[in-house]
Design an enzyme around this catalytic site. Structure first.
Site, PDB file in Angstrom:
ATOM      1  N   GLY A  24     -24.692  10.299  -3.931  1.00 54.52           N
ATOM      2  CA  GLY A  24     -25.060  12.120  -3.769  1.00 54.52           C
ATOM      3  C   GLY A  24     -24.986  13.040  -4.225  1.00 54.52           C
ATOM      4  O   GLY A  24     -24.993  14.182  -3.930  1.00 54.52           O
ATOM      5  N   GLY A  34     -30.199  16.291 -11.547  1.00 46.40           N
ATOM      6  CA  GLY A  34     -29.923  17.743 -11.211  1.00 46.40           C
ATOM      7  C   GLY A  34     -29.233  18.347 -12.162  1.00 46.40           C
ATOM      8  O   GLY A  34     -29.416  19.025 -13.166  1.00 46.40           O
ATOM      9  N   HIS A  91     -30.377  30.639  27.546  1.00 45.44           N
ATOM     10  CA  HIS A  91     -29.686  31.783  27.829  1.00 45.44           C
ATOM     11  C   HIS A  91     -28.297  31.785  28.443  1.00 45.44           C
ATOM     12  O   HIS A  91     -28.215  30.463  29.157  1.00 45.44           O
ATOM     13  CB  HIS A  91     -30.195  33.061  29.220  1.00 45.44           C
TER      14      HIS A  91
END
Length: 468
Positions: free
Chosen positions: A40, A149, A447
């Site tokens: 991760g 990363g 709505h």
């Protein structure tokens, strides 16, 4: 002897693990080398997921403390159990990282835990050397994908010690609420984590060297957000820098220079002044891979580096350092190897600031359109006029739609308000198909919903808003 794979991915963060899974779905044999004990990357372990978990928890705390009575819910003043809040945050992270590991097993992706470097150029196929607990392991891939990363930038005079001075990872695990937290850097990371600790009882001061915070965000939205954060109790000092720091006991005294030249006493400093690509130790130079002037890896339109067979995505290459950008690049990179022709539309990468109220944007800002000399018309709709927002008791903010005057094609959408992070998806979809305000007008919206505000703002761009 090297183990042979169709693809070796270096890095198990959002870009790397998504690319690995997509490659496996397409029939490739895949290995992923990840230095952490959990998959991760920064996003799941130390960034996106734990920060949003704490943002939600701290928002619930503030709602219970400040807002329940307005709804007719009477409770004793809530008390903070920070240890339990942190425990829940950790549990969310563990469940998600284990989920990725189970997907690896399901799709037959091999996981190697260790640090990786590219072997020196010379072999017919690129090779990766993984340093594991059991020793070095060589992996050869028909292709290698670099997806390691980024990491927090350390600034001069404020070295990380993990206690008094730290980065976002440290600020996600404080054992107690700071008395006074000084955040150095007024980007989305600093404002989000500053918001967490402000809600939980800390005094929070944000010091930003630039005169403008969130410079890449539409400035009408940015200014309105900063006013809201100041109203909540956050002190924001633009055009200011930390010129010195002195420690005494458990506290510190910061000397500030610039627009707000003064001293601040605090017990925690969070440095959130940017991030840098994680390229150290990858063996880029030995493999003949070049980097650009910003230190990022140079790639072509197919994400291939200057070394044949080696590709790079995510925070390592040009563009915003965002998990969803890395994920899409991973998928596009892999699918192109199989003859497909997907693209990443870099003009339509949504950006979100998970403060309260939230900010979400896609496309051009007013400032960018003015600089480029592009004519536009703007439509705005305040959440104060939204029935759903009134029911939620979250009426702060607005939706702004920027469109071309002639065709009505949408150029940018900027949202400040409740659930902005979710509402922006409709705007991205409409813009991805080259949609106009007329297209939005023809789409029926349920709505009452917050999404109606987007429709009304789009209509407002052509002077047709109904509820304003």
């Amino acid at each position: 002897m090297s183990q042979q794979y169709d693809l070796v991915v270096v890095g198990g963060g959002p870009g790397g693990y998504v690319a690995a899974l997509r490659a496996a779905q397409l029939g490739m044999t895949v290995a992923v080398v990840e230095k952490r004990n959990a998959l991760g990357g920064t996003c799941l372990n130390e960034g996106c997921i734990p920060s949003k978990t704490l943002l939600d928890s701290s928002e619930y705390f503030v709602l219970a403390r400040d807002s329940f009575a307005r709804h007719g819910i009477l409770i004793d003043p809530p008390r903070l159990d920070l240890a339990q809040m942190m425990k829940r945050k950790d549990e969310v992270v563990v469940r998600l990282t284990r989920g990725i590991a189970s997907l690896f097993k399901k799709h037959g992706v091999t996981l190697v835990t260790g640090t990786a470097r590219l072997a020196a150029a010379g072999s017919s196929t690129p090779q990766v050397v993984a340093a594991t607990a059991a020793g070095e392991q060589k992996l050869a891939g028909e292709r290698v994908l670099l997806a390691t990363g980024s990491a927090a930038v350390e600034i001069p005079g404020l070295p990380f010690d993990g206690e008094r001075i730290g980065h976002a990872t440290h600020a996600l695990a404080y054992a107690q609420v700071p008395r006074h937290l000084v955040v150095v850097g007024g980007g989305y990371i600093g404002l989000e984590l500053g918001s967490v600790w402000l809600r939980l009882g800390a005094q929070v001061t944000v010091v930003e060297m630039l005169d403008v915070l969130l410079p890449n965000t539409d400035q009408e939205v940015a200014r309105t957000l900063l006013k809201s954060l100041e109203k909540q109790g956050m002190t924001i000092l633009p055009g200011t820098r930390v010129a010195g720091v002195e420690t005494a006991g458990q506290g510190m005294t910061l000397t500030l220079a610039g627009n707000s030249a003064k001293t601040l006493d605090c017990d925690r400093v969070l440095v959130a002044a940017g991030r840098r690509p994680c390229t150290a130790g990858l063996g880029l130079e030995e493999a003949g891979i070049t980097v650009d002037e910003t230190g990022r890896i140079a790639v072509d339109g197919n994400y291939q580096t200057s070394c044949p067979g080696v590709f790079a995505i995510g925070d390592l290459i040009h563009g915003p350092m965002l998990a969803h950008k890395a994920m899409d690049e991973g998928v596009v990179c892999v699918e192109r190897w199989h003859g497909e022709l997907p693209v990443v539309d870099y003009a339509l990468i949504p950006g979100v600031v998970y403060t309260q109220p939230e900010v979400a944007s896609v496309g051009r800002s007013e400032e960018q359109l003015k600089v480029d000399g592009i004519a536009y018309t703007a439509g705005r709709f305040p959440f104060l006029a939204s029935g759903r927002a009134k029911a939620l008791d979250e009426t702060e903010g607005f939706v702004k739609v920027l469109a071309t005057p002639e065709s009505g094609r949408i150029l940018g959408v900027h949202i400040l308000g409740p659930r902005a992070s979710e509402l922006i998806a409709e705007a991205v979809s409409v813009m991805a198909f080259g949609g106009s305000v007329e297209d939005v007008a023809l789409i029926m919206h349920a709505h009452p919903t917050l999404a109606e505000a987007f429709r009304e703002a789009a209509l407002g761009a052509v002077g047709r808003a109904v509820h304003l």
